[in-house]
Design a protein around this motif. Structure first.
Motif, PDB file in Angstrom:
ATOM      1  N   THR A 190      59.926   4.024  42.402  1.00 21.01           N
ATOM      2  CA  THR A 190      58.651   4.159  43.110  1.00 21.01           C
ATOM      3  C   THR A 190      58.530   3.106  44.203  1.00 21.01           C
ATOM      4  O   THR A 190      58.084   3.393  45.322  1.00 21.01           O
ATOM      5  CB  THR A 190      57.484   4.032  42.119  1.00 21.01           C
ATOM      6  OG1 THR A 190      57.624   5.019  41.090  1.00 21.01           O
ATOM      7  CG2 THR A 190      56.162   4.224  42.831  1.00 21.01           C
ATOM      8  N   ALA A 238      60.699   4.041  47.177  1.00 20.97           N
ATOM      9  CA  ALA A 238      60.161   5.138  47.981  1.00 20.97           C
ATOM     10  C   ALA A 238      58.946   4.701  48.795  1.00 20.97           C
ATOM     11  O   ALA A 238      58.857   4.992  49.998  1.00 20.97           O
ATOM     12  CB  ALA A 238      59.800   6.309  47.078  1.00 20.97           C
ATOM     13  N   GLU A 277      64.346   7.336  48.970  1.00 25.43           N
ATOM     14  CA  GLU A 277      63.974   8.331  47.979  1.00 25.43           C
ATOM     15  C   GLU A 277      65.218   9.001  47.398  1.00 25.43           C
ATOM     16  O   GLU A 277      66.295   8.951  48.002  1.00 25.43           O
ATOM     17  CB  GLU A 277      63.056   9.382  48.611  1.00 25.43           C
ATOM     18  CG  GLU A 277      61.748   8.801  49.127  1.00 25.43           C
ATOM     19  CD  GLU A 277      60.850   9.867  49.703  1.00 25.43           C
ATOM     20  OE1 GLU A 277      61.356  10.988  49.962  1.00 25.43           O
ATOM     21  OE2 GLU A 277      59.649   9.593  49.918  1.00 25.43           O
TER      22      GLU A 277
END
Length: 960
Positions: free
Chosen positions: A396, A399, A405
């Motif tokens: 997380t 990203a 990602e």
């Protein structure tokens, strides 16, 4: 041949071991000469351990566990690398079982048997007893480790067919040895505390557990900084260098200091009998506690100091996989201390085989960056998030904060293609500058990506690269070629160049002065209009470095006008309108300026058509689309002709293979004043074809053998051209251009534009394209050319720094055999499919032929007026119905046969993958079982020998 390589590799590692054992023997002889009592203690314990069958049982368990940890995990064959990464991960846990098994009896057994008092009454110091016990345990562990090394090395040698990185494996086991020495010293503390073997075993495991599990501190500690401190205190951090093939002073000092502190504690424990019962016993106890704590503090400080002040690091790997290129070290040396660089790398826990080497290389290099920066007192902070889950907090963070990602890639597993997600990216920060690499693609040099990103954030400036607008439309746009509008996407190479340069499009509507761009990049300059072409020639003559891709017959982009073809006008609005041929620049003016000759013939309208080069060499037989006009320039043809990829230019030095498609030739003119360096040359069996011969071959009217006029070997298809005397610009050019002194011509001329097809970037990035294992370096060649033109040769050095990894060649060979069988059977199935479809189509045509003849006869009679229109119409309807029915039957049959064909191909693929899996399972089983047999046999022999000796002095009546 493979057996010879395996034998040579085994002899090499035996030589390494022999040198190592000689050093240990020298230490033992020195001990025997200076410390006789210590040597006697060592000899007694060592012989006692291996004269007992129990010792061989533990040895067998140790070899079994190390073999299982090394070869049984799925990741070993998935990574396809001949390393001990899996064993490195599990080794501390194995040692938590094996080391206490050695140390539990060192003193506890003496207490249990009552022989401790006998030892303490010997004419020997406490140091003699402790060091003798320690060296005995170390000798036992060394013998066990050597046995494990030989079995592991033999397995890896067979799997790699003798191409194993001996230095990496030896250094890894040297790290295991240092880990063992440290844990033995700590385990001895437990043995000196108790007289119970079981308690000694448990305490030994507990005392060593903090160092073994320190690497997992981030999973239990909420404080990141504290977790990092704990991780750096464990054995995983110093061992990591050894596991990567590096012998570092900081790691050696860590293990030696920790072992020394533990041995000092052992001396305190064995010497407490001298002061424990006295009146000052408590004071002496605190005195020795303070001494031990002082040593611990000193050790921590020394470890931290030497970790940031390396005395030396040596990469022992044969493939230099843990070394930085000299240019990389220079970059780190020249970094500004006021601009610290932070690198955040994120790697998912599951990385497919084709990305395994990239992952290994990335982790290795990041750790070397950190070590090199510490050695040079430069600030590079590396935050390595390895083995993260796709839905974890780290993912997380990657990203949201850095735009890294999960990326979906297609892979073939167990006979079927499947999509998987992986994370393999990094972000680089320095001040306000930030560069993100979303994924380190397959085939891209990792060190180059790292160095380029660090240099960008460190300097904050980039050189300017001008992309000349031509028919190629590299920056994207719209073309009206073919009398219809066609949208052209931006070329993938532009995105690659934009990572390093400020890329701008140049339309040559105005002159280009030497100080506007650091280099120009032009594809198909012959497609430029006369005015634009003149400005390009003027800029080159004025000294603007230029990369030129002039293709006699572009095949990758139909909208690019070939050198010898007239340029047609655009289609106008909605594809309507148009016109005749448009004026083009005279490409021969550029050739004259560069003092080069291009074989070819004159064409209509004053144009010139270059010949195409051909070559008989295809290193990929399974690549059926390739023919003699596909020029594979590689090391294989260099062995035949002595020339292929030039070693004289940094552009091609170190490259191994480049593919040119439908390329032309180029030679330097006689008595040329410029320096011409051929970069790419065809092989000994090669030549050129004129336009007519090429057309005949492409139309299928002739074969290459029929059109060959003779050999023309070693034809250059790319050249580096430089020189010039500083003359002014051409007469008639703009004043601004004339005011700039000619800096000399600097050009890279490539007689092919297909050499930079977007597909070459796709091939290195998409594993789905890599079933043939193409090793094409076209992209690297193009980037090297631009770097040479702009003077950034350091990046060329880094990009060409190839790391050689040992792969499992035996498995690769079996996989290739399976792939060949799949391709062969697939062709057979396709041939059967085509034949059945042809037969079915002929059957339908035969059945319809009679009805077709009736219709034709009725049409003739209808014209004569003898047959009514209604009869003919009825016959035509019947014919149409019959034809539609037959076509539907054929379509159903075709679909059924396609499904059957695909099922057969899928079955063959599954069988091929099953064969490879069976080989892997056999290797696992043999690698685990066979090493256990010799120690078991020796243990049985020792047991039988002891039983016989015990029975020698027992009367026969008592044996009944």
């Amino acid at each position: 041949m493979a057996l010879n390589h395996v034998s040579m590799s085994l002899l090499s590692v035996l030589l390494y071991d022999a040198v190592f054992l000689l050093l240990l023997l020298a230490i033992v002889l020195l001990l025997a000469y200076t410390k006789r009592a210590a040597f006697a203690v060592m000899k007694r314990n060592f012989v006692g351990y291996f004269s007992n069958p129990t010792g061989y049982v533990f040895l067998c368990i140790f070899v079994f566990l190390t073999s299982v940890a090394a070869f049984w995990p799925y990741e070993f064959f998935n990574s396809n690398l001949a390393t001990l990464d899996q064993l490195n991960y599990w080794f501390p846990m194995i040692m938590l079982v094996f080391i206490p098994a050695i140390t539990m009896s060192i003193w506890a057994e003496e207490k249990r048997q009552g022989t401790d008092e006998l030892l303490l009454t010997l004419p020997a110091s406490d140091f003699d007893i402790v060091i003798g016990k320690y060296m005995a345990a170390a000798a036992i562990f060394t013998a066990s480790l050597l046995f494990s090394q030989l079995s592991t090395f033999t397995t890896l040698s067979i799997l790699t067919e003798g191409s194993l990185d001996i230095g990496l494996i030896f250094t890894t086991y040297l790290g295991y040895w240092f880990v063992g020495l440290t844990m033995i010293a700590i385990g001895m503390i437990a043995s000196f505390l108790t007289g119970n073997l079981t308690v000694g075993f448990i305490l030994g495991a507990l005392f060593n557990a903090p160092l073994a599990f320190a690497s997992l501190a981030d999973a239990v500690s909420p404080s990141r900084r504290f977790a990092e401190w704990v991780q750096n205190s464990g054995i995983a951090r110093p061992f990591d260098d050894f596991g990567r093939g590096v012998i570092s002073s900081s790691s050696v000092i860590y293990f030696l200091l920790v072992a020394a502190v533990a041995l000092y504690v052992c001396m305190i424990l064995i010497g407490r009998r001298h002061w424990r019962g006295g009146k000052d016993g408590n004071q002496m106890a605190w005195h020795y506690v303070l001494r031990a704590l002082s040593l611990v503090v000193f050790t921590v400080g020394a470890v931290m100091f030497f970790r940031t002040h390396e005395l030396g690091r040596t990469d022992m790997t044969e493939g230099r996989v843990s070394s930085l290129a000299p240019a990389t070290k220079d970059l780190i040396q020249n970094l500004n201390d006021d601009r610290p660089i932070v690198i955040d790398a994120f790697i998912s826990n599951e990385v497919p085989e084709l990305y395994a080497q990239t992952r290994y290389e990335l982790i290795n290099l990041l750790k070397e960056f950190r070590a090199e920066a510490a050695k040079k007192n430069r600030t590079i902070e590396v935050n390595l998030h390895d083995g993260i889950d796709l839905f974890s907090d780290e993912a997380t963070l990657a990203a949201k904060r850095f735009g890294i990602e999960p990326v979906t890639r297609t892979f073939r597993e167990k006979g079927a293609y499947t999509q998987k997600q992986l994370i393999l990216g990094a972000a680089f920060r320095s001040g306000l500058e930030k560069v993100t690499v979303p994924i380190f693609e397959y085939g891209i040099p990792v060190e180059y990506e790292l160095v380029r990103s660090i240099d960008t954030v460190a300097s904050g400036t980039r050189k300017r690269l001008g992309i000349v607008k031509s028919d190629a439309n590299l920056m994207g746009g719209v073309t009206m070629a073919g009398m219809q509008m066609q949208r052209i996407d931006k070329h993938r190479l532009i995105d690659e160049l934009a990572k390093q340069y400020e890329v701008e499009e140049v339309d040559l509507s105005a002159p280009v002065s030497p100080d506007m761009y650091d280099a120009l990049f032009v594809v198909q300059p012959s497609s430029l209009g006369p005015a634009e072409f003149d400005r390009l020639v003027t800029a080159i003559q004025a000294g603007v470095p230029t990369a030129i891709f002039e293709d006699p017959r572009p095949v990758g982009a139909s909208y690019i006008t070939a050198t010898g073809d007239p340029k047609q006008a655009g289609g106008g609005f909605m594809g309507m309108g148009g016109g005749g041929p448009q004026p083009k620049g005279d490409i021969r003016r550029l050739w004259d300026l560069l003092e080069i000759e291009v074989p070819g013939t004159a064409a209509a309208q004053g144009l010139y058509t270059p010949d195409l080069a051909w070559q008989q060499h295809n290193p990929y037989p399974a690549l059926e689309a390739a023919n003699e006009l596909w020029l594979f320039i590689d090391e294989a043809i260099a062995k035949q002709s002595g020339e292929s990829l030039s070693d004289e230019s940094p552009i091609t030095a170190g490259l191994k293979q480049v593919l040119a498609i439908f390329a032309g030739g180029v030679r330097a003119k006689a008595n040329s004043t410029l320096k011409h360096t051929p970069l790419l040359n065809t092989g000994a069996v090669s030549g050129t074809l004129d336009a007519n011969s090429t057309a005949q071959i492409m139309n299928g009217a002739a074969t290459l053998a029929q059109e060959i006029q003779g050999l023309n070997p070693n034809m250059p298809i790319a050249m580096a051209i430089e020189g010039g005397d500083g003359a002014a610009a051409e007469e008639g050019s703009d004043n601004e251009t004339q005011s700039n002194a000619n800096r000399g011509i600097k050009v890279v001329y490539i007689a092919d534009s297909d050499i930079i097809l977007p597909e070459f970037l796709v091939i290195r990035a998409d594993p789905k394209q890599m079933e043939l294992r193409l090793q094409l370096q076209n992209v690297t060649f193009a980037l090297n050319a631009v770097d040479w033109l702009t003077g950034q040769t350091d990046f060329i050095d880094v990009r060409s720094h190839q790391m050689n990894f040992a792969s499992l060649k035996m498995i690769d060979a079996r996989q290739e055999q399976a792939n060949q069988q799949v391709r062969k059977r697939s062709r057979e199935f396709q041939k059967e499919f085509d034949e059945e479809i042809r037969v079915a189509q002929e059957k339908i045509d035969t059945e319809l032929q009679a009805l077709r003849e009736d219709v034709e006869k009725l049409e003739e009679e209808r014209e004569d007026g003898t047959v009514p229109q209604s009869v003919l119409q009825e016959k035509l309807i019947a014919f149409q119905i019959k034809q539609d029915n037959q076509q539907r039957v054929l379509n159903v049959r075709r679909k059924s046969m396609e499904n059957e064909r695909d099922q057969k191909i899928a079955t063959v693929r599954r069988e091929a993958d099953r064969d490879v899996t069976e080989i892997q399972n056999q290797v696992k089983t043999l690698a685990v079982v066979l090493p256990c047999i010799p120690p078991l046999i020796v243990g049985i022999m020792v047991f039988a020998s002891r039983r016989l000796r015990e029975r020698e002095h027992i009367s026969k009546s008592r044996l009944k």
